[in-house]
Scaffold this active site. Structure first.
Site, short mmCIF file in Angstrom:
data_model
loop_
_atom_site.label_atom_id
_atom_site.label_comp_id
_atom_site.label_asym_id
_atom_site.label_seq_id
_atom_site.Cartn_x
_atom_site.Cartn_y
_atom_site.Cartn_z
N HIS A 1 -18.72 -21.78 1.70
CA HIS A 1 -17.44 -21.57 1.07
C HIS A 1 -16.35 -20.67 1.45
O HIS A 1 -15.15 -20.86 2.01
CB HIS A 1 -17.32 -21.77 -0.54
CG HIS A 1 -18.03 -22.99 -1.04
ND1 HIS A 1 -18.81 -22.81 -2.10
CD2 HIS A 1 -17.73 -24.25 -1.11
CE1 HIS A 1 -19.31 -23.81 -2.74
NE2 HIS A 1 -18.60 -24.60 -1.89
N LYS B 1 -20.47 -33.88 -15.95
CA LYS B 1 -21.58 -33.00 -15.18
C LYS B 1 -21.89 -31.75 -15.93
O LYS B 1 -21.24 -31.15 -16.62
CB LYS B 1 -20.38 -32.57 -13.87
CG LYS B 1 -21.21 -32.80 -12.37
CD LYS B 1 -20.48 -32.73 -11.39
CE LYS B 1 -21.23 -32.33 -10.22
NZ LYS B 1 -20.01 -32.23 -9.09
N ARG C 1 -20.26 -30.19 6.78
CA ARG C 1 -21.54 -29.47 7.58
C ARG C 1 -22.60 -30.45 8.32
O ARG C 1 -23.07 -29.95 9.22
CB ARG C 1 -22.49 -29.02 6.17
CG ARG C 1 -22.29 -27.60 5.58
CD ARG C 1 -22.66 -27.82 4.08
NE ARG C 1 -22.13 -28.82 3.28
CZ ARG C 1 -22.48 -28.77 1.88
NH1 ARG C 1 -23.29 -27.90 1.29
NH2 ARG C 1 -22.42 -29.96 1.23
N SER D 1 -24.46 -25.18 -2.67
CA SER D 1 -24.60 -24.58 -4.06
C SER D 1 -25.90 -25.12 -4.78
O SER D 1 -26.26 -24.28 -5.38
CB SER D 1 -23.30 -25.07 -4.63
OG SER D 1 -22.33 -24.52 -4.24
P1 ADP Z 1 -18.11 -30.85 -4.61
O1 ADP Z 1 -18.75 -30.81 -5.91
O2 ADP Z 1 -16.81 -31.32 -4.56
O3 ADP Z 1 -18.83 -31.19 -3.44
P2 ADP Z 1 -18.52 -28.11 -3.66
O4 ADP Z 1 -18.25 -26.86 -4.52
O5 ADP Z 1 -19.98 -28.34 -3.53
O6 ADP Z 1 -17.91 -29.15 -4.51
O7 ADP Z 1 -17.99 -28.12 -2.14
C1 ADP Z 1 -16.79 -28.01 -1.94
C2 ADP Z 1 -16.55 -28.07 -0.28
O8 ADP Z 1 -17.01 -27.18 0.21
C3 ADP Z 1 -16.58 -29.51 0.20
O9 ADP Z 1 -15.73 -29.78 0.97
C4 ADP Z 1 -18.07 -28.97 1.01
O10 ADP Z 1 -18.44 -29.72 2.08
C5 ADP Z 1 -17.72 -27.63 1.24
N1 ADP Z 1 -18.95 -26.78 1.56
C6 ADP Z 1 -19.75 -26.49 0.52
N2 ADP Z 1 -20.94 -25.81 1.30
C7 ADP Z 1 -20.51 -25.58 2.44
C8 ADP Z 1 -20.93 -24.91 3.72
N3 ADP Z 1 -22.36 -24.27 3.64
N4 ADP Z 1 -20.05 -24.79 4.86
C9 ADP Z 1 -18.86 -25.63 4.83
N5 ADP Z 1 -18.50 -26.11 3.79
C10 ADP Z 1 -19.07 -26.35 2.60
#
Ligand code: ADP
Length: 154
Positions: free
Chosen positions: A17, A41, A90, A127
């Site tokens: 992120h 959730k 990703r 995450s």
């Molecule tokens: P959600 O529950 O909406 O998926 P996340 O917190 O998991 O929320 O992710 C938010 C955003 O960050 C999404 O667009 C996800 O694809 C992106 N994201 C998560 N991990 C990575 C990463 N390692 N590299 C690039 N983008 C990421």
């Protein structure tokens, strides 16, 4: 003012992120990192903890704001006058999932989603994997910013 909202669960924020946010800083005047609250959730970290991890990490960057919201991301984007939604990609699975959401969002609101491709060195971070390592008392410090890594386990 070019304002983007970066929505997510951030449970917790990872270096993936952080990479996307830092690279998007050159594209927008303001980035609002918005933690979506979904009452159905279950989260590992509380809302307060997730907010704190993000605020602490970006405290010296005035262009970044950190907020929370409920409901549809497009409604929230309109409310704060953001014309763009920022998302990270990703892999093909992310793309397939994000494509339908972005097309729906544009159809319903006219808001454009801007995608940035993950950097090669953070592409594998998610995450959910961080939560798994954390729950099993593994070392997450190479996957998350310091604000998360220094969090003490109960
Ligand atoms: P959600 O529950 O909406 O998926 P996340 O917190 O998991 O929320 O992710 C938010 C955003 O960050 C999404 O667009 C996800 O694809 C992106 N994201 C998560 N991990 C990575 C990463 N390692 N590299 C690039 N983008 C990421």
């Amino acid at each position: 003012m070019k304002r983007a909202v970066f929505p997510g669960s951030f449970d917790p924020i990872t270096l993936g992120h952080v990479d996307i946010i830092n690279r998007a800083l050159g594209l927008f005047d303001e980035i609002v990192i918005a933690i979506g609250i979904n009452n159905e959730k279950k989260y590992l970290f509380s809302l307060e903890e997730r907010l704190h991890f993000i605020q602490e990490n970006f405290k010296d960057i005035p262009k970044i704001k950190v907020t929370t919201y409920q409901g549809l991301t497009i409604h929230y984007a309109k409310e704060i006058e953001a014309s763009f939604i920022l998302r990270g990609l990703r892999n093909p699975a992310d793309f397939e999932f994000e494509k339908a959401i972005a097309q729906t969002n544009r159809n319903l609101s006219g808001i454009e989603t801007v995608f940035l491709l993950t950097s090669a060195d953070t592409a594998y971070i998610s995450s959910s994997i961080v939560r798994d390592v954390y729950r099993n008392k593994g070392d997450i410090s190479s996957l998350v910013p310091d604000s998360v890594a220094k969090h003490k386990m109960e």
